[in-house]
Design a protein around this motif. Sequence first.
Motif, mmCIF file in Angstrom:
data_model
loop_
_atom_site.group_PDB
_atom_site.id
_atom_site.type_symbol
_atom_site.label_atom_id
_atom_site.label_comp_id
_atom_site.label_asym_id
_atom_site.label_seq_id
_atom_site.Cartn_x
_atom_site.Cartn_y
_atom_site.Cartn_z
ATOM 1 N N LYS A 213 47.175 59.901 20.441
ATOM 2 C CA LYS A 213 48.118 60.903 19.955
ATOM 3 C C LYS A 213 48.592 61.809 21.090
ATOM 4 C CE LYS A 213 47.872 62.609 15.751
ATOM 5 N NZ LYS A 213 47.495 63.386 14.533
ATOM 6 N N SER A 214 47.723 62.032 22.075
ATOM 7 C CA SER A 214 48.109 62.866 23.215
ATOM 8 C C SER A 214 49.305 62.275 23.951
ATOM 9 C CB SER A 214 46.932 63.024 24.182
ATOM 10 O OG SER A 214 46.505 61.744 24.655
ATOM 11 N N LEU A 215 49.472 60.948 23.845
ATOM 12 C CA LEU A 215 50.618 60.279 24.468
ATOM 13 C C LEU A 215 51.820 60.270 23.538
ATOM 14 C CD1 LEU A 215 51.888 58.537 26.728
ATOM 15 C CD2 LEU A 215 50.929 56.525 25.561
ATOM 16 N N THR A 216 51.614 59.869 22.291
ATOM 17 C CA THR A 216 52.751 59.721 21.370
ATOM 18 C C THR A 216 53.410 61.060 21.036
ATOM 19 O OG1 THR A 216 51.269 59.790 19.443
ATOM 20 C CG2 THR A 216 51.806 57.614 20.342
ATOM 21 N N MET A 217 52.659 62.159 21.127
ATOM 22 C CA MET A 217 53.209 63.470 20.781
ATOM 23 C C MET A 217 53.605 64.291 22.009
ATOM 24 S SD MET A 217 53.308 63.231 17.602
ATOM 25 C CE MET A 217 53.976 64.876 17.355
ATOM 26 N N LYS A 218 53.474 63.715 23.202
ATOM 27 C CA LYS A 218 53.777 64.470 24.418
ATOM 28 C C LYS A 218 55.258 64.800 24.497
ATOM 29 C CE LYS A 218 52.456 64.759 29.254
ATOM 30 N NZ LYS A 218 51.680 64.150 30.354
ATOM 31 N N LYS A 219 55.567 66.061 24.778
ATOM 32 C CA LYS A 219 56.960 66.505 24.756
ATOM 33 C C LYS A 219 57.738 66.071 25.988
ATOM 34 C CE LYS A 219 56.118 70.407 21.671
ATOM 35 N NZ LYS A 219 56.135 71.870 21.490
ATOM 36 N N GLN A 220 57.082 66.017 27.135
ATOM 37 C CA GLN A 220 57.782 65.621 28.357
ATOM 38 C C GLN A 220 56.954 64.577 29.109
ATOM 39 O OE1 GLN A 220 58.471 69.568 30.167
ATOM 40 N NE2 GLN A 220 60.630 69.333 29.631
ATOM 41 N N PRO A 221 56.952 63.344 28.576
ATOM 42 C CA PRO A 221 56.166 62.288 29.227
ATOM 43 C C PRO A 221 56.746 61.911 30.588
ATOM 44 C CG PRO A 221 57.508 61.369 27.476
ATOM 45 C CD PRO A 221 57.650 62.857 27.380
ATOM 46 N N THR A 222 55.879 61.470 31.473
ATOM 47 C CA THR A 222 56.327 60.989 32.778
ATOM 48 C C THR A 222 56.967 59.612 32.617
ATOM 49 O OG1 THR A 222 54.226 59.881 33.230
ATOM 50 C CG2 THR A 222 54.404 62.223 33.861
ATOM 51 N N ARG A 223 57.535 59.102 33.695
ATOM 52 C CA ARG A 223 58.148 57.767 33.672
ATOM 53 C C ARG A 223 57.103 56.711 33.295
ATOM 54 N NH1 ARG A 223 62.353 54.326 33.498
ATOM 55 N NH2 ARG A 223 62.109 52.512 34.814
ATOM 56 N N THR A 224 55.918 56.836 33.872
ATOM 57 C CA THR A 224 54.844 55.886 33.573
ATOM 58 C C THR A 224 54.438 55.971 32.108
ATOM 59 O OG1 THR A 224 54.006 56.041 35.836
ATOM 60 C CG2 THR A 224 52.498 55.180 34.163
ATOM 61 N N GLU A 225 54.354 57.189 31.605
ATOM 62 C CA GLU A 225 53.982 57.387 30.198
ATOM 63 C C GLU A 225 55.063 56.870 29.257
ATOM 64 O OE1 GLU A 225 51.119 61.344 30.552
ATOM 65 O OE2 GLU A 225 53.301 61.568 30.542
ATOM 66 N N LEU A 226 56.327 57.010 29.648
ATOM 67 C CA LEU A 226 57.420 56.470 28.830
ATOM 68 C C LEU A 226 57.316 54.952 28.723
ATOM 69 C CD1 LEU A 226 60.603 58.528 29.848
ATOM 70 C CD2 LEU A 226 59.608 58.327 27.561
ATOM 71 N N LEU A 227 56.994 54.319 29.839
ATOM 72 C CA LEU A 227 56.836 52.857 29.821
ATOM 73 C C LEU A 227 55.673 52.456 28.920
ATOM 74 C CD1 LEU A 227 57.428 52.042 33.614
ATOM 75 C CD2 LEU A 227 58.948 51.519 31.684
ATOM 76 N N GLU A 228 54.602 53.252 28.926
ATOM 77 C CA GLU A 228 53.467 52.975 28.055
ATOM 78 C C GLU A 228 53.850 53.195 26.589
ATOM 79 O OE1 GLU A 228 49.832 51.900 26.590
ATOM 80 O OE2 GLU A 228 50.682 51.555 28.582
ATOM 81 N N LEU A 229 54.616 54.236 26.322
ATOM 82 C CA LEU A 229 55.082 54.496 24.950
ATOM 83 C C LEU A 229 55.929 53.339 24.436
ATOM 84 C CD1 LEU A 229 56.056 58.285 25.085
ATOM 85 C CD2 LEU A 229 54.442 57.248 23.487
ATOM 86 N N GLN A 230 56.735 52.753 25.302
ATOM 87 C CA GLN A 230 57.607 51.650 24.889
ATOM 88 C C GLN A 230 56.820 50.425 24.453
ATOM 89 O OE1 GLN A 230 60.437 50.927 28.038
ATOM 90 N NE2 GLN A 230 61.478 52.898 27.762
ATOM 91 N N ARG A 231 55.559 50.362 24.845
ATOM 92 C CA ARG A 231 54.729 49.221 24.461
ATOM 93 C C ARG A 231 54.398 49.213 22.972
ATOM 94 N NH1 ARG A 231 49.653 48.925 26.229
ATOM 95 N NH2 ARG A 231 49.632 46.678 25.819
ATOM 96 N N HIS A 232 54.742 50.304 22.235
ATOM 97 C CA HIS A 232 54.385 50.347 20.811
ATOM 98 C C HIS A 232 55.054 49.218 20.026
ATOM 99 C CE1 HIS A 232 58.275 52.513 20.337
ATOM 100 N NE2 HIS A 232 58.234 52.089 19.078
ATOM 101 N N THR A 233 56.195 48.733 20.522
ATOM 102 C CA THR A 233 56.885 47.652 19.806
ATOM 103 C C THR A 233 56.069 46.357 19.839
ATOM 104 O OG1 THR A 233 58.115 47.230 21.844
ATOM 105 C CG2 THR A 233 59.192 48.587 20.188
ATOM 106 N N THR A 234 55.526 46.024 21.018
ATOM 107 C CA THR A 234 54.708 44.801 21.121
ATOM 108 C C THR A 234 53.310 45.019 20.547
ATOM 109 O OG1 THR A 234 54.191 45.443 23.404
ATOM 110 C CG2 THR A 234 55.940 43.846 23.083
#
Length: 418
Positions: A213-234
């Motif tokens: 949740k610390s990642l999915t709710m982060k207001k200003q994720p870094t570029r690396t964190e954004l790429l990790e968030l995008q993995r939710h589809t797979t």
Amino acid sequence: MSSSIRKVSVDQLQVGNYIRLPISWREHPFMFNSFKLKSPQQILLLKKLNLSHVLVDVKRSDTQVLSSPALPDLAESKADLDKINQQMQQQKQQGIEELKQFRKEFKKHEREYADSLTQLRAINNKLTLKPMDALGQCSKLVKQMAASLSGGSQVTLHLMNDDIRPDDPNYHYLNVTVLAMMLAKQVGMTEEEVILVGQGAMLHDCGKLLQPKSLTMKKQPTRTELLELQRHTTLGQELLRNQKHLPRAITAMIGQHHEFLDGSGYPKGLKEKDIEPLAQLIAVVNTYDDLCHPRDKSKTRPPGTVLGLLYKAFKTKLNNHYVQQFIKMMGVYPPGSVVQLSSGQFGLVTSVNSHKLLYPSVLVYDPAVPRQEAAAIAIDTQGLTIERSILASALTPEAFQYLSPKERMSYFYDTRQA
């Protein structure tokens, strides 16, 4: 008192003056305490109320205040005035009774919404541990919603008053489900297809259940964190990969709801011909809700502006037919829009009827009308139109507290025969 506000004798008023009455809302037959005069009869009714003066907002007036009296003789119009006054009082009372009935029905919709939200939370709490049970509950809930949605030809989309917790993603899941099912019906899909869309929408972000949740709710994720968030589809597809009975269209909606027609989406950069049509539909609704509720609150836009953005900025990315039908379904001013009316008053759009898209119901800010008695009026019944949409932050503190615009807009619907 503002320099544009003048204390004016009733004898000096004329049609086109924007006035504010110095008496209680319950002591006169008019629907509001502030309004623009539209007829000589209204001025005579003010005279009949034994008012010595009213307040005139010069900036909002179409005409200037007269320097000398210009009223017709009151005695000659007494019978007609009594009749008009009685009609207005009856209309006002009818409006109050209709409001009471609406609030009674709205409480029912709020209970249905709250129950759906509770069931959705239970589904997501169970999905990673007991996916078979969770999917069964998901199917049952969506079928209930589909049966309700198909119950009439006229659909009204309401803004809910739920006390939203910002860290709860279930509001997004339910919003996407409600709007996607409505859009599926709007474009003429069968009830079976509407159910399929509902299941895919309800599960579209299930991969986020496997992310902290610390990642999915982060207001200003870094570029690396954004790429990790995008993995939710797979991750979502992996979560349900052993559910062989799940229709391929549902897993496609989970995996492809961030794909764009021009290949600029993720996770695979698919182009139009390779994207499941139902995933294209979910993408429209998901993009709308994401743009309405950005991680960075400074980028928040009014719902109507977001619809325009979908049409213009996402022309090569989203299915144009679905976008056009979505805009048609939501209306120019979707529920949750803060607007300024032709009367100059501010209001909050609370519901949109599929048969009266240009005339939504609006909660109007009038400080003289008690908040608990304020009517969410169908603006066409009062001869009003919406002039523009504004940001909630542009409201005065008093108007903001009165209208209570939501940081997150939650939608639910009811249906009836036209």
